[in-house]
Design a protein around this motif. Structure first.
Motif, short mmCIF file in Angstrom:
data_model
loop_
_atom_site.label_atom_id
_atom_site.label_comp_id
_atom_site.label_asym_id
_atom_site.label_seq_id
_atom_site.Cartn_x
_atom_site.Cartn_y
_atom_site.Cartn_z
N ALA A 126 10.15 13.28 -4.27
CA ALA A 126 11.11 14.03 -5.07
C ALA A 126 10.65 14.20 -6.51
O ALA A 126 11.09 15.14 -7.20
CB ALA A 126 12.47 13.33 -5.03
N LEU A 127 9.78 13.31 -6.99
CA LEU A 127 9.33 13.38 -8.39
C LEU A 127 8.17 14.34 -8.60
O LEU A 127 7.77 14.57 -9.74
CB LEU A 127 8.92 11.98 -8.86
CG LEU A 127 10.09 11.02 -9.13
CD1 LEU A 127 9.58 9.61 -9.36
CD2 LEU A 127 10.91 11.49 -10.34
N ARG A 128 7.63 14.91 -7.54
CA ARG A 128 6.57 15.91 -7.72
C ARG A 128 7.09 17.06 -8.58
O ARG A 128 8.16 17.60 -8.33
CB ARG A 128 6.14 16.50 -6.37
CG ARG A 128 5.49 15.54 -5.41
CD ARG A 128 5.23 16.27 -4.10
NE ARG A 128 4.82 15.40 -3.02
CZ ARG A 128 4.78 15.78 -1.74
NH1 ARG A 128 5.16 17.02 -1.41
NH2 ARG A 128 4.38 14.94 -0.81
N GLY A 129 6.35 17.40 -9.61
CA GLY A 129 6.75 18.50 -10.48
C GLY A 129 7.85 18.16 -11.45
O GLY A 129 8.27 19.01 -12.24
N ASN B 158 0.81 -1.21 0.00
CA ASN B 158 0.00 0.00 0.00
C ASN B 158 0.85 1.27 0.00
O ASN B 158 0.54 2.24 -0.68
CB ASN B 158 -0.93 -0.01 1.22
CG ASN B 158 -2.07 -0.99 1.05
OD1 ASN B 158 -3.15 -0.64 0.59
ND2 ASN B 158 -1.84 -2.24 1.42
N LEU B 159 1.93 1.26 0.77
CA LEU B 159 2.79 2.44 0.78
C LEU B 159 3.44 2.67 -0.58
O LEU B 159 3.70 3.81 -0.97
CB LEU B 159 3.86 2.30 1.87
CG LEU B 159 3.37 2.22 3.32
CD1 LEU B 159 4.55 2.42 4.28
CD2 LEU B 159 2.27 3.23 3.60
N SER B 160 3.68 1.59 -1.31
CA SER B 160 4.24 1.74 -2.65
C SER B 160 3.26 2.47 -3.57
O SER B 160 3.67 3.28 -4.41
CB SER B 160 4.59 0.36 -3.23
OG SER B 160 5.21 0.48 -4.49
N ASP B 161 1.96 2.19 -3.42
CA ASP B 161 0.96 2.92 -4.19
C ASP B 161 0.97 4.40 -3.83
O ASP B 161 0.82 5.28 -4.71
CB ASP B 161 -0.43 2.34 -3.95
CG ASP B 161 -0.64 1.00 -4.63
OD1 ASP B 161 0.03 0.74 -5.64
OD2 ASP B 161 -1.48 0.23 -4.16
N LEU B 162 1.10 4.71 -2.55
CA LEU B 162 1.19 6.12 -2.14
C LEU B 162 2.43 6.77 -2.74
O LEU B 162 2.41 7.93 -3.17
CB LEU B 162 1.21 6.23 -0.63
CG LEU B 162 -0.05 5.80 0.13
CD1 LEU B 162 0.13 6.04 1.63
CD2 LEU B 162 -1.29 6.52 -0.37
N ALA B 163 3.55 6.03 -2.76
CA ALA B 163 4.79 6.56 -3.34
C ALA B 163 4.59 6.94 -4.79
O ALA B 163 5.09 7.97 -5.26
CB ALA B 163 5.91 5.54 -3.20
N ALA B 164 3.87 6.11 -5.54
CA ALA B 164 3.64 6.37 -6.96
C ALA B 164 2.78 7.61 -7.18
O ALA B 164 2.79 8.18 -8.27
CB ALA B 164 2.98 5.16 -7.62
N MET B 165 2.04 8.03 -6.17
CA MET B 165 1.24 9.25 -6.25
C MET B 165 1.98 10.47 -5.71
O MET B 165 1.47 11.58 -5.76
CB MET B 165 -0.07 9.07 -5.47
CG MET B 165 -0.91 7.88 -5.89
SD MET B 165 -1.53 7.98 -7.59
CE MET B 165 -2.72 9.30 -7.44
N GLY B 166 3.18 10.25 -5.18
CA GLY B 166 3.94 11.35 -4.58
C GLY B 166 3.47 11.72 -3.20
O GLY B 166 3.82 12.79 -2.68
#
Length: 317
Positions: free
Chosen positions: A196-199, A70-78
């Motif tokens: 870090a990938l936001r933006g 589940n945390l991996s899914d959150l990571a993919a959303m930033g």
């Protein structure tokens, strides 16, 4: 031990203490406070014995992996993780199993400051369902859609290690000193990379069903394609010590269970990738390019372009 005693002993006092939890475990529902200027990101997943993990897997790993997915899914959303719900069905109240399961779950929860705020316990075949909640500044969520022709394709870490580790576990090799076994049992959700990938990234997905299968989701609906460079796949020294180069590449492309991030970056943002890698705590490797021509292709070791299927794990197939 009934379910209420079980909850009090193994789950009520675990996880992070957070000021945004108004009311947590012990009532009919949790009351949570979303900070001003933020949006709530919610995901849910479940683990079924014999489907998502071997029935002989140690309970500490099962607890860890249940939250990690589940945390991996959150990571993919930033998103940054905040809260979790846990619903678990147990064939019996095995105290040793529960102690190890909760240890693994809270090991990861504390690492990412996650509070367990509720859930359910029931009697039945082993099944673990987690719902995770994350927070993100309003309008900053990363998405699967958005890749454009010319964007570079990247992946974090070393895809393939977890699938190779699962092969070892299924053959009876469960020694956590082997890095690939460790990668399957205790995968690291790439939370820092997602933030870090936001933006920076134009599209992101986590790699849970296999790199090819999950990359294909980034292409859906956009009338675009991709070309991968087979020689660029970041294979670890650990997998190359146990597999041939061809087998290692197959694990990396189709193995699944990596919980790495696959993402695309426009050419005018590539200069920001050094900062992303520095802030992520993991390697970031360019593996291909988004094309205007639909379909998934690969430059093989001889420089020949060939079409590839999108094989990966699928339920009911």
């Amino acid at each position: 031990m009934d379910e209420f005693a079980l909850i009090r002993r193994y789950f009520a006092s675990g996880g992070a203490a957070r000021g945004d939890v108004v009311l947590g475990i012990g009532d009919d529902a949790a009351v949570l406070r979303v900070p001003e200027g933020h949006e709530l990101v919610v995901t849910t997943d479940n683990l079924v014995a014999g489907v998502h993990f071997p029935v002989t897997l140690d309970a500490e790993s099962i607890g860890y992996r249940a939250l990690a997915a589940n945390l991996s899914d959150l990571a993919a959303m930033g998103a940054e993780p905040a809260w979790a719900l846990l619903a678990i069905t147990l064939p019996e109240a095995d105290e040793n199993w529960l102690e190890r399961f909760s240890r693994g779950f809270f090991r990861l929860a504390l690492q990412h400051h996650v509070a367990l705020v509720g859930g359910n316990v029931a009697h039945g075949p082993l099944n673990i369902a987690v719902t995770a909640h994350g927070l993100i500044p309003a309008g900053a969520a990363l998405k699967r859609t958005g890749a454009q022709p010319g964007d570079a394709i990247f992946v974090t870490g070393h895809p393939g290690d977890a699938a190779a580790g699962l092969k070892l576990i299924q053959s009876g090799h469960t020694d956590l000193r082997h890095a690939c076994v460790q990668r399957f049992c205790f995968p690291e959700p790439r939370i820092a990379a997602g933030v870090a990938l936001r933006g920076v990234a134009s599209s992101v997905i986590d790699v849970s069903d296999g790199l090819l299968a999950d990359l294909s989701h980034l292409l859906e609906g956009g009338n675009i394609g991709a070309t991968l460079e087979l020689a660029a796949l970041p294979l670890s020294a650990d997998i190359l010590r146990m597999e041939t180069l061809g087998a290692a590449r197959e694990y990396a492309l189709s193995g699944g269970d990596d919980y790495e991030l696959c993402f695309t970056v426009p050419q005018n943002r590539l200069s920001q990738l050094d900062a992303v890698a520095a802030n992520s705590g993991c390697s970031v490797t360019r593996i291909g390019t988004i094309d205007a021509e639909p379909g998934l292709r690969m430059h093989d070791a001889n420089g020949v372009v060939r079409g590839v299927n999108r094989a990966g794990y699928r339920h009911f197939s």
